[in-house]
Every structure is written in structure tokens, then in C-alpha cells.
Design a protein around this motif. Structure first.
Motif, PDB file in Angstrom:
ATOM      1  N   VAL A 138       0.846  -0.984   0.033  1.00  0.00           N
ATOM      2  CA  VAL A 138      -0.110   0.065   0.047  1.00  0.00           C
ATOM      3  C   VAL A 138       0.791   1.182  -0.062  1.00  0.00           C
ATOM      4  O   VAL A 138       1.761   1.197   0.694  1.00  0.00           O
ATOM      5  N   LYS A 139       0.616   1.990  -0.768  1.00  0.00           N
ATOM      6  CA  LYS A 139       1.310   3.488  -0.815  1.00  0.00           C
ATOM      7  C   LYS A 139       0.307   4.611  -0.248  1.00  0.00           C
ATOM      8  O   LYS A 139       1.056   5.749  -0.068  1.00  0.00           O
ATOM      9  N   ASP A 140      -1.075   4.505  -0.436  1.00  0.00           N
ATOM     10  CA  ASP A 140      -1.884   5.391   0.060  1.00  0.00           C
ATOM     11  C   ASP A 140      -2.080   5.515   1.604  1.00  0.00           C
ATOM     12  O   ASP A 140      -2.892   4.599   2.009  1.00  0.00           O
ATOM     13  N   PHE A 141      -1.300   6.630   2.223  1.00  0.00           N
ATOM     14  CA  PHE A 141      -1.427   6.574   3.771  1.00  0.00           C
ATOM     15  C   PHE A 141      -2.987   7.010   4.073  1.00  0.00           C
ATOM     16  O   PHE A 141      -3.138   6.910   5.479  1.00  0.00           O
ATOM     17  N   ASP A 142      -3.702   7.508   3.161  1.00  0.00           N
ATOM     18  CA  ASP A 142      -4.969   8.102   3.667  1.00  0.00           C
ATOM     19  C   ASP A 142      -5.934   6.901   3.534  1.00  0.00           C
ATOM     20  O   ASP A 142      -7.167   7.066   3.955  1.00  0.00           O
ATOM     21  N   LEU A 143      -5.602   5.558   3.212  1.00  0.00           N
ATOM     22  CA  LEU A 143      -6.355   4.517   3.138  1.00  0.00           C
ATOM     23  C   LEU A 143      -7.039   4.353   4.864  1.00  0.00           C
ATOM     24  O   LEU A 143      -6.371   4.157   5.724  1.00  0.00           O
ATOM     25  N   ASN A 144      -8.440   4.096   4.831  1.00  0.00           N
ATOM     26  CA  ASN A 144      -9.027   3.763   6.042  1.00  0.00           C
ATOM     27  C   ASN A 144      -8.593   2.134   6.321  1.00  0.00           C
ATOM     28  O   ASN A 144      -8.983   1.451   5.527  1.00  0.00           O
ATOM     29  N   LEU A 145      -8.401   2.064   7.534  1.00  0.00           N
ATOM     30  CA  LEU A 145      -8.444   0.705   8.053  1.00  0.00           C
ATOM     31  C   LEU A 145      -9.829   0.262   8.538  1.00  0.00           C
ATOM     32  O   LEU A 145     -10.560   0.903   8.914  1.00  0.00           O
ATOM     33  N   ALA A 146      -9.998  -1.211   8.618  1.00  0.00           N
ATOM     34  CA  ALA A 146     -10.996  -1.850   9.211  1.00  0.00           C
ATOM     35  C   ALA A 146     -10.672  -2.935  10.078  1.00  0.00           C
ATOM     36  O   ALA A 146      -9.606  -3.384  10.250  1.00  0.00           O
ATOM     37  N   GLU A 147     -11.815  -3.282  10.963  1.00  0.00           N
ATOM     38  CA  GLU A 147     -11.367  -4.189  11.902  1.00  0.00           C
ATOM     39  C   GLU A 147     -10.773  -5.495  11.573  1.00  0.00           C
ATOM     40  O   GLU A 147     -11.233  -6.135  10.483  1.00  0.00           O
ATOM     41  N   GLY A 148      -9.764  -5.780  12.209  1.00  0.00           N
ATOM     42  CA  GLY A 148      -9.182  -7.104  11.805  1.00  0.00           C
ATOM     43  C   GLY A 148      -7.973  -7.064  10.842  1.00  0.00           C
ATOM     44  O   GLY A 148      -7.459  -8.002  10.470  1.00  0.00           O
ATOM     45  N   ASP A 149      -7.718  -5.942  10.204  1.00  0.00           N
ATOM     46  CA  ASP A 149      -6.725  -5.702   9.249  1.00  0.00           C
ATOM     47  C   ASP A 149      -5.562  -6.002   9.964  1.00  0.00           C
ATOM     48  O   ASP A 149      -5.396  -5.893  10.980  1.00  0.00           O
ATOM     49  N   ARG A 150      -4.616  -6.439   9.013  1.00  0.00           N
ATOM     50  CA  ARG A 150      -2.957  -6.807   9.482  1.00  0.00           C
ATOM     51  C   ARG A 150      -2.168  -5.754   8.715  1.00  0.00           C
ATOM     52  O   ARG A 150      -2.050  -5.826   7.561  1.00  0.00           O
ATOM     53  N   VAL A 151      -1.514  -5.069   9.477  1.00  0.00           N
ATOM     54  CA  VAL A 151      -0.464  -4.377   9.122  1.00  0.00           C
ATOM     55  C   VAL A 151       0.818  -4.380   9.181  1.00  0.00           C
ATOM     56  O   VAL A 151       1.219  -4.788  10.394  1.00  0.00           O
ATOM     57  N   ALA A 152       1.591  -4.540   8.007  1.00  0.00           N
ATOM     58  CA  ALA A 152       2.988  -4.885   8.382  1.00  0.00           C
ATOM     59  C   ALA A 152       3.862  -3.533   7.943  1.00  0.00           C
ATOM     60  O   ALA A 152       3.652  -2.985   6.693  1.00  0.00           O
TER      61      ALA A 152
END
Length: 83
Positions: free
Chosen positions: A61-75
Motif C-alpha cells: 500500500v502506498k496510500d497512507f490515507d487508506l482507512n483501516l477496518a476491524e481485523g486488518d493486518r498491517v506490516a
């Protein structure tokens, strides 16, 4: 609306220092519902956002404005250099 979401954050290499050592670079983070990646990075203390390699649910992902959702995994990875 309101509410909160919980996501899993995995930090690699030097970024692991942002979490306590007992977390071993993995921690669940609670954020306001529909929080952006910017919000996450601010919450965990990432200062230099320009050189990060970021993945959400296994996808770059390169868009830091992307909204996160419940259960997402971010590395999060620091920049990779080589020679």
C-alpha cells in the motif's frame, strides 16, 4: 457512528523498537473506527513516513490515507538498501 477497531501491527527490523521488547514486533492496536494509516503511524510513533514499506493484509500500500477496518493486518518495514 463512533466505535473502535482493533488491528494487528507487525514491525520489522529497526521499527520493532517502537514496541516494548516483549511484543517481539507484534501488537494489537485499537484505533477509532475508519482510522487512516496516517492515524496508525502517528499512534505508534513512526516519525519518518516517507521511506516506509507498508503492507495491509498482505498487499503493498502506498496510500497512507487508506482507512483501516476491524481485523486488518498491517506490516511495516524500514527502507531496504543494498549494494
Amino acid at each position: 457512528m463512533g466505535g473502535k477497531i482493533t488491528i494487528e501491527v507487525r514491525l520489522f527490523a529497526t521499527l520493532r523498537e517502537l514496541f516494548p521488547s516483549e511484543c517481539r514486533g507484534v501488537k494489537e492496536v485499537e484505533l477509532p473506527a475508519a482510522a487512516s494509516i496516517h492515524t496508525l503511524l502517528d499512534r505508534i510513533g513512526v516519525e519518518d513516513k516517507t521511506t516506509l514499506i507498508l503492507m495491509v493484509n498482505g498487499r503493498r500500500v502506498k496510500d497512507f490515507d487508506l482507512n483501516l477496518a476491524e481485523g486488518d493486518r498491517v506490516a511495516l518495514f524500514p527502507p531496504v538498501g543494498g549494494g
